[in-house]
Design an enzyme around this catalytic site. Structure first.
Site, PDB file in Angstrom:
ATOM      1  N   SER A 141      18.835  31.766   7.650  1.00 25.91           N
ATOM      2  CA  SER A 141      17.983  32.951   7.693  1.00 25.91           C
ATOM      3  C   SER A 141      18.792  34.072   8.334  1.00 25.91           C
ATOM      4  CB  SER A 141      16.731  32.624   8.521  1.00 25.91           C
ATOM      5  OG  SER A 141      15.929  33.769   8.719  1.00 25.91           O
ATOM      6  N   LYS A 167      18.534  33.347   3.129  1.00 24.07           N
ATOM      7  CA  LYS A 167      17.268  34.093   3.252  1.00 24.07           C
ATOM      8  C   LYS A 167      17.553  35.398   3.970  1.00 24.07           C
ATOM      9  CE  LYS A 167      13.469  33.399   6.419  1.00 24.07           C
ATOM     10  NZ  LYS A 167      12.431  32.452   6.896  1.00 24.07           N
ATOM     11  N   LEU A 168      17.147  36.502   3.364  1.00 17.09           N
ATOM     12  CA  LEU A 168      17.339  37.819   3.977  1.00 17.09           C
ATOM     13  C   LEU A 168      16.018  38.297   4.566  1.00 17.09           C
ATOM     14  CD1 LEU A 168      19.390  39.641   1.166  1.00 17.09           C
ATOM     15  CD2 LEU A 168      20.269  38.319   3.127  1.00 17.09           C
ATOM     16  N   ASN A 196       7.934  38.884   7.069  1.00 13.98           N
ATOM     17  CA  ASN A 196       7.173  38.739   8.324  1.00 13.98           C
ATOM     18  C   ASN A 196       6.041  39.769   8.449  1.00 13.98           C
ATOM     19  OD1 ASN A 196      10.180  37.617   9.444  1.00 13.98           O
ATOM     20  ND2 ASN A 196       8.379  36.438  10.005  1.00 13.98           N
ATOM     21  N   GLU A 219       8.676  35.736   1.016  1.00 12.95           N
ATOM     22  CA  GLU A 219       7.896  35.078   2.063  1.00 12.95           C
ATOM     23  C   GLU A 219       7.059  36.095   2.850  1.00 12.95           C
ATOM     24  OE1 GLU A 219      10.565  32.779   4.503  1.00 12.95           O
ATOM     25  OE2 GLU A 219       9.090  32.455   6.086  1.00 12.95           O
ATOM     26  N   ASP A 244       4.024  31.985   5.073  1.00 11.50           N
ATOM     27  CA  ASP A 244       4.477  31.439   6.357  1.00 11.50           C
ATOM     28  C   ASP A 244       3.338  31.640   7.367  1.00 11.50           C
ATOM     29  OD1 ASP A 244       5.594  31.099   8.910  1.00 11.50           O
ATOM     30  OD2 ASP A 244       7.406  32.239   8.544  1.00 11.50           O
ATOM     31  N   GLY A 296      11.903  27.500  10.140  1.00 10.81           N
ATOM     32  CA  GLY A 296      12.557  27.303  11.439  1.00 10.81           C
ATOM     33  C   GLY A 296      12.081  28.335  12.430  1.00 10.81           C
TER      34      GLY A 296
HETATM   35  O1  OSB Z   1       9.622  34.028   9.804  1.00 10.33           O
HETATM   36  O2  OSB Z   1      10.779  32.325   9.384  1.00 10.33           O
HETATM   37  C1  OSB Z   1      10.440  33.196  10.166  1.00 10.33           C
HETATM   38  C2  OSB Z   1      12.461  32.859  13.399  1.00 10.33           C
HETATM   39  C3  OSB Z   1      11.503  33.199  14.330  1.00 10.33           C
HETATM   40  C4  OSB Z   1      10.239  33.559  13.911  1.00 10.33           C
HETATM   41  C5  OSB Z   1       9.942  33.593  12.549  1.00 10.33           C
HETATM   42  C6  OSB Z   1      10.891  33.239  11.607  1.00 10.33           C
HETATM   43  C7  OSB Z   1      12.183  32.900  12.040  1.00 10.33           C
HETATM   44  C8  OSB Z   1      13.290  32.594  11.134  1.00 10.33           C
HETATM   45  C9  OSB Z   1      14.409  31.734  11.699  1.00 10.33           C
HETATM   46  O3  OSB Z   1      13.402  33.041  10.027  1.00 10.33           O
HETATM   47  C10 OSB Z   1      14.784  30.573  10.858  1.00 10.33           C
HETATM   48  C11 OSB Z   1      15.643  29.580  11.620  1.00 10.33           C
HETATM   49  O4  OSB Z   1      15.164  28.948  12.604  1.00 10.33           O
HETATM   50  O5  OSB Z   1      16.793  29.425  11.241  1.00 10.33           O
HETATM   51 MG    MG Z   2       8.983  33.548   7.849  1.00 12.87          MG
END
Ligand code: OSB
Ligand code: MG
Length: 378
Positions: A141, A167-168, A196, A219, A244, A296
């Site tokens: 990510s 993932k961007l 997000n 996402e 998510d 993650g």
């Molecule tokens: O939206 O997936 C998410 C990290 C913190 C909070 C939300 C997210 C994330 C990541 C990190 O995208 C993914 C990783 O742990 O490598």
């Molecule tokens: Mg996410």
């Protein structure tokens, strides 16, 4: 084999650790350079176990945050576990169900008890999950950068490290052009984006431009409660829509699928209340033909180990946000995980299969609290 072993927790130790990230991680909700991580150790009459909360220090991803969790652990959740008598991890969710929400906090407690229980039973979480897959495909990510050139360079570095999927993170003002440039530089890489919750349904025409880049998925562009908006997006975009933040329970999955709000589900065990609920979400999606992948939360080796075992289930058909240790930390609190041929091996040792470096944990702890049976505030 499962046993009828019951455990009596005597003490929960809550620690807040300060861990500098190798590279600042910028999302639409903020930038992190030093991550504060909350871990839990349970001491039981059958040995100890470790859990990781995945809660963040501020309520910017979801509503849970460390100071609130600290209070909820000590005043509401742990006293209920003490009052319940001898228990197994399978009982934790129903014991804690009267407390609304706080699923990441609940997950951390269930996780610690599950680790202790599995260790006492001399078996691994991988065995409990019950698959034969010994390694799982993973991705990385990538946070928002100051310039698109920098993003292209960072992505090139991760591709050189062997990640098959990128993932961007996107937000208004950092979306179409960065994705276009990364796609042009890497025509064959598996590529997806994560917003997000930074957009609204008024942005659907704008987001449709992403359909040109052959993305695996987009996402959570809209708010955590906006399932109807995601259903509309799904009708108006060819890129698969993934949820998510919107999926915080098995019931949310039922609702999302009934509304046609998702093509794909991101499973973060903490977000849905624990690893046992995560398995339920997986089973439900597998039965419904909906692909899932493991999200993650920039975990330490504790959470990463558990995520790898979870992601060995057959419904996890897309690479997870489970990257090598060196993508996150110069030094972790467990042994390092490495990416080999785009995959990470599933730990097979007892419990979650990791050994916590307790001396290092002690070194990076900035707050420690014990909640002991019979003592409401430690
Ligand atoms: O939206 O997936 C998410 C990290 C913190 C909070 C939300 C997210 C994330 C990541 C990190 O995208 C993914 C990783 O742990 O490598
Ligand atoms: Mg996410």
């Amino acid at each position: 084999m499962p046993t009828d072993l019951l455990l009596t927790p005597a003490m929960f130790e809550l620690r807040r650790l300060r861990m500098p990230l190798v590279r600042a991680f910028r999302t639409s909700f903020g930038t992190e350079t030093v991550r504060e991580v909350m871990v839990v150790r349970v001491v039981t009459d059958h040995g100890d176990g470790w859990g990781e909360s995945a809660i963040e220090s501020a309520p910017l991803y979801l509503s849970e945050f460390h100071n609130a969790a600290d209070y909820v652990f000590a005043e509401h959740l742990i006293p209920r576990l003490f009052a319940a008598g001898p228990l197994r991890a399978e009982h934790v969710a129903s014991i804690l169900a009267p407390v609304k929400g706080h699923r990441m906090a609940k997950s951390a407690l269930e996780m610690a008890i599950l680790d202790a229980q599995l260790r006492a039973e001399h078996r691994s979480f991988h065995q409990m999950v019950g698959t034969t897959r010994t390694s799982v495909p993973v991705g990385v990510s990538v946070g928002i950068t100051d310039t698109i050139d920098e993003l292209v360079d960072v992505v090139a570095g991760y591709i050189a490290d062997g990640y098959p999927r990128i993932k961007l993170k996107i937000e208004p003002g950092f979306d179409i052009e960065p994705v276009r440039r990364v796609r042009e530089a890497n025509p064959d890489v598996m590529l997806q984006v994560d917003a997000n919750t930074a957009y609204s349904v008024a942005d659907i025409d704008h987001l449709q431009q992403l359909d040109a880049f052959d993305l695996l998925l987009i996402e959570q562009p809209f708010g955590e409660d906006n399932l109807v908006g995601h259903a509309e997006l799904r009708r108006r975009m060819t890129t698969p829509v993934c949820l998510d933040e919107a999926i915080r329970s098995v019931d949310h999955v039922h609702t999302a699928l009934a509304l046609g709000a998702a093509d794909v589900i991101n499973i973060k065990p903490a977000r849905v209340g624990g690893y046992l609920a995560a398995v339920e979400v997986h089973d439900l999606c597998l039965a419904a033909g909906v692909p899932v992948w493991c999200g993650g939360m920039l975990e330490t080796g504790i959470g990463r180990a558990a995520n790898l075992a979870l992601a060995s289930l057959p419904g996890f058909t897309l690479p997870g946000d489970i990257s090598a240790t060196k993508r996150y930390w110069t030094r972790d609190i467990t042994a390092a995980f490495e990416v080999i041929d785009g995959e990470i091996a599933v730990p097979t040792g007892v419990g979650f299969g990791i050994t916590v470096d307790t001396a290092f944990v002690e070194e990076i702890t900035f707050e420690r609290r014990e909640v002991t049976r019979g003592v409401v505030r430690g």
